[in-house]
Scaffold this motif. Structure first.
Motif, PDB file in Angstrom:
ATOM      1  N   ARG A   1       0.848  -1.190   0.000  1.00  0.00           N
ATOM      2  CA  ARG A   1       0.000   0.000   0.000  1.00  0.00           C
ATOM      3  C   ARG A   1       0.888   1.245   0.000  1.00  0.00           C
ATOM      4  NH1 ARG A   1      -4.003   2.017   4.897  1.00  0.00           N
ATOM      5  NH2 ARG A   1      -4.622   3.967   3.921  1.00  0.00           N
ATOM      6  N   ALA A   2       0.548   2.217  -0.856  1.00  0.00           N
ATOM      7  CA  ALA A   2       1.306   3.477  -0.928  1.00  0.00           C
ATOM      8  C   ALA A   2       0.512   4.576  -0.239  1.00  0.00           C
ATOM      9  CB  ALA A   2       1.582   3.851  -2.377  1.00  0.00           C
ATOM     10  N   TYR A   3       1.138   5.258   0.711  1.00  0.00           N
ATOM     11  CA  TYR A   3       0.510   6.370   1.414  1.00  0.00           C
ATOM     12  C   TYR A   3       0.737   7.677   0.644  1.00  0.00           C
ATOM     13  CZ  TYR A   3      -0.480   3.888   5.808  1.00  0.00           C
ATOM     14  OH  TYR A   3      -0.978   3.036   6.765  1.00  0.00           O
ATOM     15  N   TYR A   4      -0.153   8.643   0.809  1.00  0.00           N
ATOM     16  CA  TYR A   4      -0.049  10.046   0.366  1.00  0.00           C
ATOM     17  C   TYR A   4      -0.183  10.224  -1.158  1.00  0.00           C
ATOM     18  CZ  TYR A   4       2.454   9.624   4.773  1.00  0.00           C
ATOM     19  OH  TYR A   4       2.826   9.255   6.038  1.00  0.00           O
ATOM     20  N   ASN A   5       0.301   9.271  -1.919  1.00  0.00           N
ATOM     21  CA  ASN A   5       0.258   9.389  -3.375  1.00  0.00           C
ATOM     22  C   ASN A   5       0.039   7.991  -3.938  1.00  0.00           C
ATOM     23  OD1 ASN A   5       0.599  10.084  -6.055  1.00  0.00           O
ATOM     24  ND2 ASN A   5       2.802  10.483  -5.895  1.00  0.00           N
ATOM     25  N   PRO A   6      -1.202   7.455  -3.781  1.00  0.00           N
ATOM     26  CA  PRO A   6      -1.438   6.038  -4.102  1.00  0.00           C
ATOM     27  C   PRO A   6      -1.108   5.685  -5.541  1.00  0.00           C
ATOM     28  CG  PRO A   6      -3.304   6.992  -2.915  1.00  0.00           C
ATOM     29  CD  PRO A   6      -2.403   8.124  -3.259  1.00  0.00           C
ATOM     30  N   GLY A   7      -1.295   6.644  -6.466  1.00  0.00           N
ATOM     31  CA  GLY A   7      -1.008   6.358  -7.867  1.00  0.00           C
ATOM     32  C   GLY A   7       0.464   6.524  -8.217  1.00  0.00           C
TER      33      GLY A   7
END
Length: 377
Positions: free
Chosen positions: A171-177
């Motif tokens: 999972r990527a936080y703050y800038n999921p894309g």
């Protein structure tokens, strides 16, 4: 073409060059400096990604998974935290760029031959670091999982295993894309503000001296401090209008949000502008001509672009070059910009960047005031 006239012109140019030692030093030192900076700083081979590990299972298989990630050489230093809140706090503050969460029951599921889940979190505000961390973690988990499956196969006497031993959820936080635009725009805002404000004030005193108006000011009742503050205030107002413009373009045109406090962002931008304007005034007290002032400004701006993390991740730089970046105030301002705009964090997480930025601002403005007073006297 007569040789004696040509040599006379060449000799005259050399004399002119030697009469301007600062320009000569900058001209000779700049290529070497650029080569060293580009050679070390321009790299996308990211390593030294700070990793925070939350091991809720506290058993050997969980520690082994964290160890295989550390052994890749990409993740260092490795911090061990006690709660998810602490892990997310380290991502918010930038002390960790990735996090590994090993849930309770992880070892029990592996012993049963079942799929054991773990979670890998990344700070997506820098897409290059995030992509490197994610791909490294996924490949490492896959290889580690295959080794576990082989062990299960040998232990079961040839019975086919049920599925992947370790399922690493990412999972990527703050800038999921992982959009590069969201990383670049805050950096560009900081760079544009720094360059414009330094250039504006770097010419201020030199231009007065070249036009001869500085001497006219010196014979007036205006004191040195009044003259310096009076010259700074218009540039502060212009620079603050620039802040409003670039923020409006960044948010409305490029769609980069301001998730944190806008007043806090404006206040810290003002702090950075005071430093940049003070540095410009300092350059103008040292330089004799506008050309020298321009060269000094460029000699400062180039390392700022390369070493501050504006384009190239500081995690990819050798330690001495990365430490050199701490001597550049732009490094701290970029962390503040990206922290407020992308992460929505406040003073509690930004004070580590605010303190050095304040020290730089006070120091540079104080030094500029001293030199400015000497110029006037």
């Amino acid at each position: 073409m007569r040789w004696h006239r040509l040599t006379a012109v060449i000799r005259k140019e050399f004399i002119q060059i030697l009469r301007d030692p600062p320009s000569l030093v900058i001209s000779l030192a700049m290529p070497v400096l650029m080569l060293l900076l580009f050679g070390y700083a321009v790299t996308t081979d990211v390593n030294n990604i700070a990793l925070a590990v939350l091991d809720q299972d506290r058993q050997q298989p969980g520690r082994q998974l964290a160890a295989v990630l550390e052994q890749t050489g990409y993740f260092a230093p490795v911090y061990h935290v006690e709660s998810l809140r602490e892990l997310e706090g380290m991502l918010d503050s930038g002390r960790a760029k990735a996090g590994l969460v090993i849930p309770r029951g992880y070892a029990r599921e592996l012993r049963r031959g079942e799929e054991a889940q773990a979670q890998f979190l990344v700070d997506g505000s820098d897409p290059l670091i995030a992509r490197t961390a994610l791909s490294t973690a996924e490949i490492t988990a896959r290889v580690y999982s295959q080794k576990l499956l082989l062990r299960q196969l040998e232990a079961s006497g040839g019975e086919a295993p049920r599925g992947p031993a370790v399922d690493l959820r990412t999972r990527a936080y703050y800038n999921p894309g992982l959009e590069s635009m969201k990383f670049n725009v805050p950096g560009l805002i900081g760079l544009v503000l720094q360059n414009i404000t330094i250039m504006l004030t770097a010419f201020a005193l030199v231009r007065e001296r070249e036009r001869g108006t500085l001497e006219q000011l010196m014979v007036t009742p205006v004191r040195g401090g009044e003259l310096m503050v009076g010259k700074l205030i218009p540039y502060i107002l212009i620079a603050f209008v620039d802040v409003a413009f670039v923020l409006a373009v960044g948010t409305l045109w490029f769609g980069v949000p301001v998730r944190g406090s806008l007043p806090l962002l404006l206040g810290l931008a003002l702090l950075f502008l005071v430093f940049a304007l003070g540095l410009g005034i300092l350059f103008s007290t040292v330089a004799r001509t506008q050309l020298q002032a321009m060269q000094m400004a460029m000699a400062f701006i180039l390392p700022s672009v390369l070493l501050s993390g504006f384009i190239f991740p500081r995690e990819a730089m050798p330690d001495p070059i990365r430490w050199l970046g701490y001597a550049i105030p732009m490094t701290y301002f970029l962390e503040i910009l990206r922290g407020i705009m992308l992460k929505g964090v406040g003073m509690a997480y930004l004070w580590r960047d605010i303190v050095p930025l304040t020290v730089f601002g006070v120091g540079v403005v104080g030094l500029a005031a001293l030199r400015f007073r000497k110029q006037i006297e």
